[in-house]
Design an enzyme around this catalytic site. Structure first.
Site, PDB file in Angstrom:
ATOM      1  N   GLU A 148       1.062  -1.085  -0.101  1.00  0.00           N
ATOM      2  CA  GLU A 148      -0.359  -0.098   0.276  1.00  0.00           C
ATOM      3  C   GLU A 148       1.071   1.232  -0.140  1.00  0.00           C
ATOM      4  OE1 GLU A 148      -4.049   1.841   2.209  1.00  0.00           O
ATOM      5  OE2 GLU A 148      -3.317   0.429   3.351  1.00  0.00           O
ATOM      6  N   SER A 155      -4.410   3.526  12.347  1.00  0.00           N
ATOM      7  CA  SER A 155      -3.787   4.470  13.323  1.00  0.00           C
ATOM      8  C   SER A 155      -2.428   4.767  13.646  1.00  0.00           C
ATOM      9  CB  SER A 155      -4.994   4.074  14.830  1.00  0.00           C
ATOM     10  OG  SER A 155      -4.656   2.851  15.613  1.00  0.00           O
TER      11      SER A 155
END
Length: 400
Positions: free
Chosen positions: A251, A380
């Site tokens: 990613e 996160s």
């Protein structure tokens, strides 16, 4: 380390610039600069047509480890050159990112030849759009806690998927979704998961509900599966965690650099706003120092991204990149409104009755609101720090 580009890269730069200039006309000129973070809804129909235009030009799938599906392969530096020219000409935000940069490399690494031949050409042509079915209401950053289940029918061999996914980008426009689901009843955590490919057009079995954010827009969605049919599993049944983690490792890379080019354009707007205030005698040395630091940090992130492009198997590199850009972008949003001062709290939506809230926001206000989520979505900060601590530094795992 030398970060300059070679002669072949510069020749490619000229060809890319010429192609983009020739094709960003007519309806595509109407969506220049649209479709970035926080505004993915803008010009969606035209941007989908633009995806097909890119496909006809062979510009989709440049980073795939194989060609032959209508894509042209470029070196890492060539991909960076293309991204720079794409951003420089303010070409519209891509709607095919998830299929091109996430699913396709995963299929090349883990999929069968039949799956590659079935799905990669549609992505390369810009004809089939994908979304990602990972996070759930009770399993966001803790992906191993997912509860969406898939049962394989012994009669036809198809999976029936039931459950809920959340924060699903582009689900409202996607043709397909790759879904991480639990295919082994009673399994826990990383075990018993499979990576399934689910068609979105299944009335009564797949429902998409937009999530309205405080910026007034709805880029993310909830997706409900009620017996949705899935015929394809990538990798073996039960190997979903391995495939899912392989995808997440893909990613970053060049996509991080593309993202940073957009960040640079946003920073330029904030700098221009500050320069106007300073020229009017309203400069602030503290703000100026923070803007200089912001510029220097962006340059450092770029060099770090270039440095790590060729590295493989570094479990900490994606987490470091996410930590860096997430915090940087959120600080930029704060600076954008601080530079504006009291004027940043005003807008047409505050005094024109009936005007939709999102239409009353200017670019700086939208940037501030959207960047509140940067340190949460995509993993996160807490999760990224845990990955670095446990997988890179070898520290004890966090108690659960």
């Amino acid at each position: 380390m030398d970060f300059s580009f070679g002669a072949q890269d510069e020749e490619l730069r000229g060809r890319a610039r010429a192609w983009l200039s020739e094709h960003l006309v007519g309806p595509y000129a109407q969506v220049l600069g649209l479709g970035g973070p926080g505004s993915e809804h803008e010009g969606a129909g035209i941007r989908r047509a633009w995806e097909r235009e890119l496909g006809r030009g062979g510009w989709i799938g440049q980073g795939w480890e194989a060609d032959g599906w209508g894509n042209r392969r470029l070196s890492l530096t060539g991909q960076v050159v293309w991204a720079e020219e794409y951003a420089a000409l303010r070409a519209p935000g891509r709607v095919g990112h998830i299929g091109e940069n996430l699913l396709a490399p995963t299929l090349i690494a883990y999929g069968s030849p039949e799956q590659q031949d079935r799905f990669l050409p549609g992505i390369a042509r810009g004809e089939e759009l994908w979304c990602q079915g990972y996070s759930e209401p009770g399993a966001g950053s803790d992906l191993a806690g997912i509860r969406t289940a898939a049962v394989r029918d012994a009669a036809d061999g198809l999976y029936r998927v039931t459950g809920q996914k959340i924060w699903t980008s582009l689900a409202q426009d996607a043709d397909w979704c790759f879904v991480l689901a639990r295919t082994e009843p009673g399994s826990r955590r990383h075990r018993g998961l499979s990576f399934l490919l689910v068609r979105m057009d299944q009335p009564g079995r797949v429902e998409v509900r937009p999530i309205r954010q405080m910026s007034g827009t709805s880029e993310f969605n909830e997706v409900f599966f009620d017996g949705a049919v899935a015929a394809e599993v990538v990798g073996a049944e039960g190997d979903g965690w391995t495939v899912a983690m392989g995808l997440l490792a893909l990613e970053r890379g060049v996509s991080t650099l593309v993202q940073q080019i957009g960040f640079a354009a946003e920073l330029e707007r904030v700098l221009a706003s500050y320069a106007a205030r300073a020229a009017a005698g309203a400069g602030d040395p503290v703000l100026r120092e923070r803007l200089v630091r912001q510029w220097a940090e962006l340059r450092t992130m770029r060099w770090n991204a270039l440095r790590t492009l060729g590295t493989e198997g570094d479990p900490g590199a994606p987490s470091v990149a996410k930590l860096l850009w997430g915090g940087w972008h959120r600080r930029l949003g704060e600076l954008a409104v601080e530079v504006r001062g009291a004027a940043a709290t005003a807008g047409p939506a505050l005094w024109e009755p009936g005007l939709p809230y999102e239409l009353g926001l200017d670019e700086e206000q939208r940037l501030f609101l959207f960047t509140r989520a940067d340190t949460i979505y995509g993993g996160s900060d807490e999760i990224q720090r845990n990955i670095i601590a446990e997988r890179v530094l070898g520290l004890p795992k966090e108690p659960r």
